[in-house]
Design a protein around this motif. Structure first.
Motif, short mmCIF file in Angstrom:
data_model
loop_
_atom_site.label_atom_id
_atom_site.label_comp_id
_atom_site.label_asym_id
_atom_site.label_seq_id
_atom_site.Cartn_x
_atom_site.Cartn_y
_atom_site.Cartn_z
N ASP A 434 -21.47 7.53 -16.05
CA ASP A 434 -20.76 7.14 -14.83
C ASP A 434 -21.46 6.00 -14.11
O ASP A 434 -20.81 5.14 -13.53
N THR A 435 -22.79 5.99 -14.15
CA THR A 435 -23.53 4.88 -13.53
C THR A 435 -23.23 3.58 -14.26
O THR A 435 -23.02 2.53 -13.63
N LEU A 436 -23.23 3.62 -15.60
CA LEU A 436 -22.90 2.42 -16.37
C LEU A 436 -21.52 1.90 -15.98
O LEU A 436 -21.33 0.70 -15.74
N TYR A 477 -23.58 17.47 -20.13
CA TYR A 477 -24.09 18.62 -19.39
C TYR A 477 -22.94 19.34 -18.68
O TYR A 477 -21.86 18.80 -18.49
N PHE A 478 -23.22 20.58 -18.26
CA PHE A 478 -22.19 21.41 -17.65
C PHE A 478 -21.66 20.83 -16.35
O PHE A 478 -20.53 21.10 -15.96
N ASP A 479 -22.48 20.03 -15.65
CA ASP A 479 -22.05 19.50 -14.36
C ASP A 479 -21.21 18.23 -14.50
O ASP A 479 -20.90 17.57 -13.52
N GLY A 480 -20.85 17.89 -15.74
CA GLY A 480 -20.03 16.71 -15.97
C GLY A 480 -20.82 15.46 -16.25
O GLY A 480 -20.23 14.42 -16.58
N LYS A 481 -22.14 15.52 -16.14
CA LYS A 481 -22.96 14.33 -16.38
C LYS A 481 -23.10 14.09 -17.88
O LYS A 481 -23.38 15.00 -18.65
#
Length: 897
Positions: A434-436, A477-481
């Motif tokens: 998401d940062t990219l 990861y589970f948090d969507g990251k």
């Protein structure tokens, strides 16, 4: 080998020129003719651009011409962005009925004259450069030709289905690791050595994940070393790998003692990936700490340097070579042909074999080129790759492989731009997807695709780069990251492309900043007595400024330079020691799209930041002292990501955030009781990723909760529902009905419920078929786990402070559970006999449960259990005698008695 890439930039300029906002504003201010003339000039240039970019590698005059053209194109983009920004501000003023001095007649005339002159100036500059004839192609006219262009922390994870030709090598190394007779001085070292791109890390992963290796060692540890062989950092990384969490010890001596405590008497396998250190004494210091392991402990080292391999190895060095021609072809075929039939593509098969052979047996190059060829269907396109002049370019001493260069050159322009920009992250960095995407958007690299949002197109670009092997080691990861890495060779390629656009300030380099640099990464303090301001104030038009956390520049050094950057799009000050309020000069950066001030000491964000109408990403993560956000934030209509995770001092949200209809990520929403602060503000927000809803005790009716429409937010993958931990009289009457109304979409992967004072789970819990992680924190009236037994995809369950919980009945249905942690459940008297069905359980801890007296017999069958912690369980008279029969148990910590 810098790439002068203009196609993507020109497309961005055309998109801006044709936008409705700019067209309307241009007509209103009498600048329609100037904008049309600029569009005509750019269209003329675009006709010859693709061919010029293709031929820049064999013609220095063309490359110089493209460089001049690129500088003028950036000037044009800056002027148009200034124009568009002014239009956005004027539109906001009219919407909120704010009177501006701008609307006075003298100011209107001055603005029209100023912008008209600027547009005319960049047009004349582009005309002048386009008219130059210092190069000649087809008698001075460049005609486009078809090029087939379509319109390092490492981890131990590996996809074995894509690995070919390494089985014999894998078996040789495994045999060395399982042979305890080879031990010397308590630890043996196996070194895997070979050039970049051969697959050293991949081979180490194959060995690391082999079932025989897994069963042989009590501990398996993976640490990426890279350029910095710092003893303290590596010791801490090994400790963290063992403990599975951050280590807060800062001094080396106690850190080494902790490591020896963890390793003592245990047979371990430690992989040190990507080692460059050639100093005996550094390795000896680390090796001395590692000697405390049990007999049979092993270290595997991967390195490109034979000198490093011979310094560290106690076993014969394993020298890797390229894949055989047959294996090279098989890997290439796997990527290039997918499900095509051989009889249909016989000619392409023969050309493909020649291309695969030119890759020299390097898996990274083969995969990259194979992925490229999958998108080419004609014989001429395949022949153009096989016969490309890039294969014959002289070796300039860099590590850039011709196959990677070819793969890059054949990317569509926007993919080339997005990939090259990734080198703004340091080598071996873990990059968040998401940062990219946010950084690509901020720089205008993502093309518009009709109804598709730029963010969704960014996801497509990311996935495309992963498939083509330009990005790798993707973990979700589970948090969507989602995080990824770049291979060292790919990072070198990106740096070579960006050498005139990106400047990495480093004390080991000459601090001569290129005059036309567009992006700056400050890695540490400048050397040679040259201050930051002296070096950087001359840079005229920067787009990105990233301050790496390992810096020691003062704000007094940085701020004069930032104030000069009128067209800054990306400003990353995360980890920087900014105190009090956000500096005013940031609020004046009107072109800013991406602002990251995470981990700083700011107390509040000023109202003036809401005037940044272009701002798309605002990151304030873990600003622990932040207590106030600006009230006018509802006017930041382009805001997409507001990250305030960990801002625990915040007591309320700005009013009417529901008006931010572009917002896709909102890490925290604090519920208030007044109009504009209620949970219903979430209704129209199409949120994705992670959301924590705090102060649910302020909700007064389930109807208000339904307005939040959590069930309709299908991109939300992590949800934390948080009531206040204050007295119960502050709670609504029907807390169970309220939770029932908070039903999320069934796509949810992570759910946390804190300070819930109901006695049962909501009915929708059983419908969360994708749920992987469930956390129950301080739910004092929850008496049982009824309703969880159907969650057969659940991977991790954490239960903290559920004081009414008496047993764990319902666990027997959680057949995918790998991690179970139970803490401070004061009335818990028994574990479920059904725990014998948790056949894949690997981690189990029970802490602070004084009523527990015994473990069920069924637990003796948990043969996958590796780590067990039993602490402060006073009722437990003794540990069960069958613990010693658990075949995989490698770590047991107890002070139960």
């Amino acid at each position: 080998m810098a790439d002068v890439l203009l196609s993507s930039l020109l497309q961005t300029i055309f998109t801006t020129l044709t936008s409705s906002a700019l067209q309307e504003f241009g007509i209103a201010w009498g600048l329609e003719t100037e904008l049309k003339n600029l569009e005509s000039t750019l269209s003329t240039i675009q006709v010859v651009l693709v061919d010029a970019e293709a031929k820049q590698w064999t013609s220095e005059p063309i490359k110089n011409w493209l460089r001049k053209l690129k500088d003028s194109a950036y000037d044009a983009d800056n002027v148009l962005d200034e124009f568009t920004t002014e239009a956005l501000k004027r539109k906001l003023d009219s919407q909120i009925h704010r009177v501006s001095a701008f609307f006075s007649l003298p100011n209107r005339l001055i603005f029209r004259l100023k912008m008209g002159n600027k547009i005319k100036g960049v047009k004349e500059s582009l005309d002048r450069i386009a008219g130059e004839r210092s190069f000649h192609l087809t008698e001075g006219l460049m005609v486009p030709e078809s090029r087939g262009v379509e319109g390092r922390q490492t981890s131990s994870f590996v996809n074995e289905s894509e690995i070919l030709g390494r089985n014999d090598e894998k078996e040789r190394i495994i045999n060395m690791l399982l042979d305890d007779l080879s031990d010397r001085n308590g630890v043996s070292v196996c070194a895997v050595c070979g050039m970049g791109g051969l697959g050293k890390t991949t081979l180490a992963k194959l060995v690391y994940n082999d079932k025989r290796v897994e069963g042989h060692f009590d501990l398996r540890l993976w640490v990426c070393v890279s350029d910095d062989f710092d003893i303290k950092r590596l010791t801490g990384a090994i400790v963290e790998s063992i403990e599975g969490g951050a280590c807060n010890i800062t001094n080396l001596d106690p850190l080494q003692c902790r490591l020896q405590e963890k390793l003592s008497g245990r047979r371990y396998l430690l992989v040190l990936d990507d080692v460059w250190n050639e100093y005996h004494e550094k390795w000896d210091r680390l090796k001395d700490v590692l000697r405390c392991g049990a007999k049979g402990s092993k270290v595997v080292v991967t390195t490109r340097s034979q000198k490093v391999a011979h310094i560290m190895a106690t076993l014969p060095v394993h020298l890797m070579v390229g894949l055989s021609e047959d294996d090279s072809w098989s890997l290439f075929e796997q990527r290039a042909f997918d499900n095509r039939r051989m009889e249909e593509d016989h000619e392409l098969f023969e050309i493909g074999k020649a291309i695969a052979k030119k890759c020299g047996g390097l898996p990274l190059a083969i995969k990259a080129l194979g992925s490229l060829m999958q998108f080419k269907s004609s014989k001429s396109e395949w022949l153009s790759v096989r016969d490309s002049k890039i294969w014959d370019l002289p070796d300039d001493g860099s590590t850039i492989l011709p196959a990677l260069r070819l793969s890059y050159d054949n990317l569509p322009p926007h993919l080339r731009q997005c990939f090259a920009y990734c080198c703004i992250f340091l080598k071996d960095s873990r990059m968040e997807k998401d940062t990219l995407i946010e950084l690509w958007m901020a720089n205008g690299f993502i093309p518009s695709k009709g109804e598709t949002t730029l963010h969704d197109t960014g996801h497509e670009i990311f996935n495309d780069l992963v498939w083509r092997s330009f990005l790798q080691d993707v973990e979700e990861y589970f948090d969507g990251k989602t995080v990824c890495k770049m291979h060292d060779l790919m990072h070198d390629l990106a740096l070579s492309i960006m050498q005139y656009d990106l400047y990495v300030m480093d004390p080991h380099k000459d601090l001569k900043v290129p005059g036309k640099v567009r992006h700056v990464l400050l890695n540490s303090r400048s050397a040679g007595g040259v201050t930051l301001n002296e070096a950087m104030l001359e840079v005229p038009s920067l787009r990105s400024f990233v301050l790496h956390p390992n810096h020691d520049f003062s704000w007094e050094e940085v701020s004069p330079w930032i104030s000069k950057q009128k067209y800054l799009r990306v400003l990353d000050l995360s980890g920087y020691n900014i105190f009090g309020k956000v500096p005013t000069l940031i609020s004046n950066s009107n072109h800013l799209r991406y602002l990251d001030m995470s981990y700083s000491c700011i107390v509040y964000v000023p109202e003036s930041i809401c005037d940044l109408q272009n701002l798309e990403t605002l990151k304030l993560k873990n600003c622990f002292e932040l207590c106030k956000l600006p009230k006018r934030m509802k006017h930041m209509r382009n805001l997409i990501d507001l990250d305030i995770k960990g801002c625990d001092s915040l007591i309320s949200m700005p009013p009417k955030l529901g008006q931010l209809t572009s917002l896709r990520r909102l890490s925290i929403f604090i519920v208030g009781q007044a109009e504009g602060y209620r949970i219903g503000e979430l209704k129209e927000l199409n949120l994705a990723g992670e959301l924590e809803i705090k102060k649910l005790n302020n909700v007064r009716s389930p109807a208000d909760v339904k307005n939040a429409n959590l069930k309709g937010k299908h991109d939300l993958v992590s949800l934390n529902l948080h009531w206040s931990d204050h007295k119960e009289e502050n709670l609504p009457n029907d807390v169970e009905g309220l939770l029932e109304s908070l039903q999320p979409h069934s796509n949810l992967k992570k759910l946390s419920i804190s300070y819930y004072r109901g006695s049962k789970f909501p009915n929708w819990m059983s419908g969360l078929s994708s749920l992987k992680l469930l956390r129950l924190h301080d739910c004092p009236k929850l008496g049982n786990l009824s309703g969880l037994e159907i969650l057969n995809s659940l991977d991790s369950l954490d239960i903290f402070g559920c004081h009414s919980l008496t047993d764990l009945k319902g666990l027997e249905g959680l057949t995918s559970l790998r991690s179970l942690h139970i803490v401070d459940c004061l009335k818990l008297r028994s574990l479920s006999e059904g725990m014998q069905h948790l056949t894949v359980l690997r981690e189990f801890s029970i802490i602070g449960c004084p009523e527990i007296q015994s473990f069920p017999e069924g637990m003796r069958h948990l043969n996958s259990l590796r780590n067990m912690i039993i602490l402060h369980c006073k009722g437990l008279i003794s540990l069960p005698n069958w613990l010693g029969s658990l075949q995989s148990l490698s770590y047991l910590r107890d002070s139960a008695l």
